[in-house]
Design an enzyme around this catalytic site. Structure first.
Site, PDB file in Angstrom:
ATOM      1  N   TRP A  21       0.892  -1.289  -0.035  1.00 24.78           N
ATOM      2  CA  TRP A  21       0.079  -0.017  -0.068  1.00 24.78           C
ATOM      3  C   TRP A  21       0.959   1.398  -0.066  1.00 24.78           C
ATOM      4  O   TRP A  21       0.804   2.336  -0.957  1.00 24.78           O
ATOM      5  CB  TRP A  21      -0.918   0.099   1.097  1.00 24.78           C
ATOM      6  CG  TRP A  21      -1.724   1.072   1.457  1.00 24.78           C
ATOM      7  CD1 TRP A  21      -2.027   2.074   0.509  1.00 24.78           C
ATOM      8  CD2 TRP A  21      -2.604   1.595   2.441  1.00 24.78           C
ATOM      9  NE1 TRP A  21      -2.733   3.135   1.095  1.00 24.78           N
ATOM     10  CE2 TRP A  21      -3.216   2.646   2.387  1.00 24.78           C
ATOM     11  CE3 TRP A  21      -2.658   0.951   3.682  1.00 24.78           C
ATOM     12  CZ2 TRP A  21      -3.868   3.383   3.111  1.00 24.78           C
ATOM     13  CZ3 TRP A  21      -3.624   1.697   4.711  1.00 24.78           C
ATOM     14  CH2 TRP A  21      -4.273   2.848   4.313  1.00 24.78           C
ATOM     15  N   ASP A  52       1.385  -8.501  -1.404  1.00 25.34           N
ATOM     16  CA  ASP A  52      -0.072  -7.806  -1.252  1.00 25.34           C
ATOM     17  C   ASP A  52      -0.276  -6.306  -1.947  1.00 25.34           C
ATOM     18  O   ASP A  52       0.276  -5.674  -1.256  1.00 25.34           O
ATOM     19  CB  ASP A  52      -0.623  -8.180  -0.082  1.00 25.34           C
ATOM     20  CG  ASP A  52      -2.040  -7.657  -0.013  1.00 25.34           C
ATOM     21  OD1 ASP A  52      -3.020  -8.149  -0.234  1.00 25.34           O
ATOM     22  OD2 ASP A  52      -2.335  -6.376   0.302  1.00 25.34           O
ATOM     23  N   TYR A  57      -4.239   1.553  -4.842  1.00 28.87           N
ATOM     24  CA  TYR A  57      -3.024   2.149  -4.302  1.00 28.87           C
ATOM     25  C   TYR A  57      -2.005   2.614  -5.207  1.00 28.87           C
ATOM     26  O   TYR A  57      -1.271   2.267  -6.034  1.00 28.87           O
ATOM     27  CB  TYR A  57      -2.109   0.833  -3.614  1.00 28.87           C
ATOM     28  CG  TYR A  57      -2.765   0.036  -2.633  1.00 28.87           C
ATOM     29  CD1 TYR A  57      -3.972   0.541  -1.813  1.00 28.87           C
ATOM     30  CD2 TYR A  57      -2.269  -1.136  -2.309  1.00 28.87           C
ATOM     31  CE1 TYR A  57      -4.240  -0.299  -0.826  1.00 28.87           C
ATOM     32  CE2 TYR A  57      -2.901  -1.993  -1.307  1.00 28.87           C
ATOM     33  CZ  TYR A  57      -3.941  -1.503  -0.525  1.00 28.87           C
ATOM     34  OH  TYR A  57      -4.374  -2.645   0.356  1.00 28.87           O
ATOM     35  N   GLN A 190      -8.821 -10.936   4.578  1.00 28.21           N
ATOM     36  CA  GLN A 190      -7.830  -9.827   5.101  1.00 28.21           C
ATOM     37  C   GLN A 190      -8.215  -9.159   5.849  1.00 28.21           C
ATOM     38  O   GLN A 190      -9.404  -8.345   5.311  1.00 28.21           O
ATOM     39  CB  GLN A 190      -7.058  -9.483   3.606  1.00 28.21           C
ATOM     40  CG  GLN A 190      -5.866  -8.485   4.067  1.00 28.21           C
ATOM     41  CD  GLN A 190      -5.169  -7.748   2.919  1.00 28.21           C
ATOM     42  OE1 GLN A 190      -4.697  -6.708   2.902  1.00 28.21           O
ATOM     43  NE2 GLN A 190      -5.028  -8.541   1.916  1.00 28.21           N
ATOM     44  N   GLY A 294       4.538  -3.792   5.426  1.00 24.74           N
ATOM     45  CA  GLY A 294       4.695  -2.693   4.398  1.00 24.74           C
ATOM     46  C   GLY A 294       6.076  -2.058   4.764  1.00 24.74           C
ATOM     47  O   GLY A 294       6.480  -2.238   6.054  1.00 24.74           O
ATOM     48  N   ARG A 296       8.669   1.055   3.293  1.00 23.90           N
ATOM     49  CA  ARG A 296       9.261   2.280   2.394  1.00 23.90           C
ATOM     50  C   ARG A 296      10.654   2.175   1.939  1.00 23.90           C
ATOM     51  O   ARG A 296      11.056   2.819   0.842  1.00 23.90           O
ATOM     52  CB  ARG A 296       8.953   3.759   2.803  1.00 23.90           C
ATOM     53  CG  ARG A 296       7.803   3.905   3.542  1.00 23.90           C
ATOM     54  CD  ARG A 296       6.502   3.880   2.660  1.00 23.90           C
ATOM     55  NE  ARG A 296       6.392   5.087   1.719  1.00 23.90           N
ATOM     56  CZ  ARG A 296       5.738   6.579   2.108  1.00 23.90           C
ATOM     57  NH1 ARG A 296       5.369   6.398   3.179  1.00 23.90           N
ATOM     58  NH2 ARG A 296       6.040   7.074   1.511  1.00 23.90           N
ATOM     59  N   GLN A 300      13.761  -1.451   6.087  1.00 22.24           N
ATOM     60  CA  GLN A 300      12.498  -1.754   7.031  1.00 22.24           C
ATOM     61  C   GLN A 300      12.151  -3.152   6.382  1.00 22.24           C
ATOM     62  O   GLN A 300      11.506  -3.981   7.235  1.00 22.24           O
ATOM     63  CB  GLN A 300      11.532  -0.712   6.480  1.00 22.24           C
ATOM     64  CG  GLN A 300      11.601   0.642   7.363  1.00 22.24           C
ATOM     65  CD  GLN A 300      10.386   1.585   6.897  1.00 22.24           C
ATOM     66  OE1 GLN A 300       9.724   1.426   5.973  1.00 22.24           O
ATOM     67  NE2 GLN A 300      10.465   2.668   7.346  1.00 22.24           N
TER      68      GLN A 300
END
Length: 331
Positions: A21, A52, A57, A190, A294, A296, A300
């Site tokens: 996302w 996913d 998005y 989900q 998620g 960026r 991460q």
């Protein structure tokens, strides 16, 4: 990495699945395309084979970023999960929200999952993802204007055509999953689930355990809240949807961080970050098969993937849950 079967199907996903996302930038204050591509590739190197995404998005951006990130990787080595049922280019169904696209233009987003719309969305997603099939195709939000039967029978057609392997849903109640399952085998639901958002434990979890359905937990880190990095006074980038959500007000940041501080000794003992401890706790909960995480950037995504290396015994899980039951956030 660990892999788990979804529902009663032969589909196996990595227990930490990359949630794309934020990669699409929309509602997250923009995106850095190369950073997102690098994050996906580095997570794949760590064994994260499942991604996913959704058309909405970034209004196609996230799916295109996923396709670019997966170039050069054999298609059967990854599982692509995407969605349908949120249209920004068609005013039909019910208005979900007024928003802005990544260029700052006003857009209206509708929840709509009629037959002709799903067929078009599937073709558009296949094109953007540069693939000829989707491993798990999920309705993004319930559409009250279209009978569940019509929606699910359409997905069943796509499965027969080989364009979709498995059918899932998102944000469905146990009752809605049971209804959808009459028309196509629903392997997963989900839904949002985190340490501070556990309402699905009442109905959806017992139903899923009994019916052998998987729960894919999204926002397990509550969009950054449970990382321990957000302090009272935290300011969001312009266009970041979190700015007006109660979780992130100063009082709740204070209370959450006090709870997380009590977990720090355990995290240190496990040589883990707080985020990794949170993710491991999440995938150990009943019926939670997969956690979406998620990222960026590559740092991460690698850190999220390595949450599987953290091992928690029954006593440690119970210790965390007991502390959690004492945490009360203010709405």
């Amino acid at each position: 990495m660990e892999y788990r079967k979804i529902g009663n199907s032969d589909l196996e996903l990595s227990v930490i699945t990359f949630g794309a996302w934020a990669a699409g930038g929309w509602m997250w204050g923009g995106t850095e395309r190369s950073g997102s591509i690098d994050a996906i590739r580095k997570s794949y190197d760590e064994g994260v084979t499942s991604i996913d995404t959704a058309p909405v998005y970034g209004q196609g951006d996230s799916e295109e970023i996923v396709a670019e990130a997966l170039q050069g990787i054999a298609r059967d080595k990854v599982q692509i999960i995407t969605k349908y049922g949120m249209r920004w280019d068609l005013a039909k169904g019910t208005l979900a929200m007024k928003s802005k696209d990544n260029s700052g233009n006003d857009i209206d987003i509708y929840k709509y999952a009629g037959r002709e719309s799903i067929i078009k969305e599937c073709e558009d997603s296949l094109r953007r993802l540069k693939t000829d099939y989707i491993d798990l195709y999920q309705i993004h939000w319930p559409d009250v204007t279209t009978p569940i039967q019509e929606t699910m029978e359409t997905v069943a057609e796509l499965i027969k055509q080989g364009k979709v392997r498995h059918a899932g849903v998102c944000n469905y109640t146990a009752e809605q999953v049971a209804e959808a399952n009459k028309y196509v085998d629903i392997v997963s639901d989900q839904v949002p689930y985190s340490m501070v958002k556990r309402d699905i434990e009442k109905e959806l979890v017992p139903y899923s355990l009994e019916a052998v359905k998987s729960i894919i937990a999204y926002s397990p880190l509550e969009r950054g809240l449970l990382t321990g990095k957000m302090k009272p006074g935290y300011t969001f980038e312009e266009g970041d949807h979190r700015a007006n959500i109660y979780f992130y007000n100063d009082e709740n940041l204070k209370r959450t961080n006090e709870f997380l501080d009590k977990l720090r000794p355990l995290a240190a003992e496990k040589n883990a970050t707080l985020s990794q401890l949170v993710l491991r706790w999440t995938i150990e909960q009943p019926a939670i098969t997969i956690a979406l995480a998620g990222a960026r950037n590559a740092e991460q995504s690698v850190q999220n993937a390595r949450a599987v290396d953290v091992k928690l015994n029954k006593e440690e899980l119970s210790f965390i849950t007991t502390l959690l039951n004492e945490l009360h956030l203010v709405k």
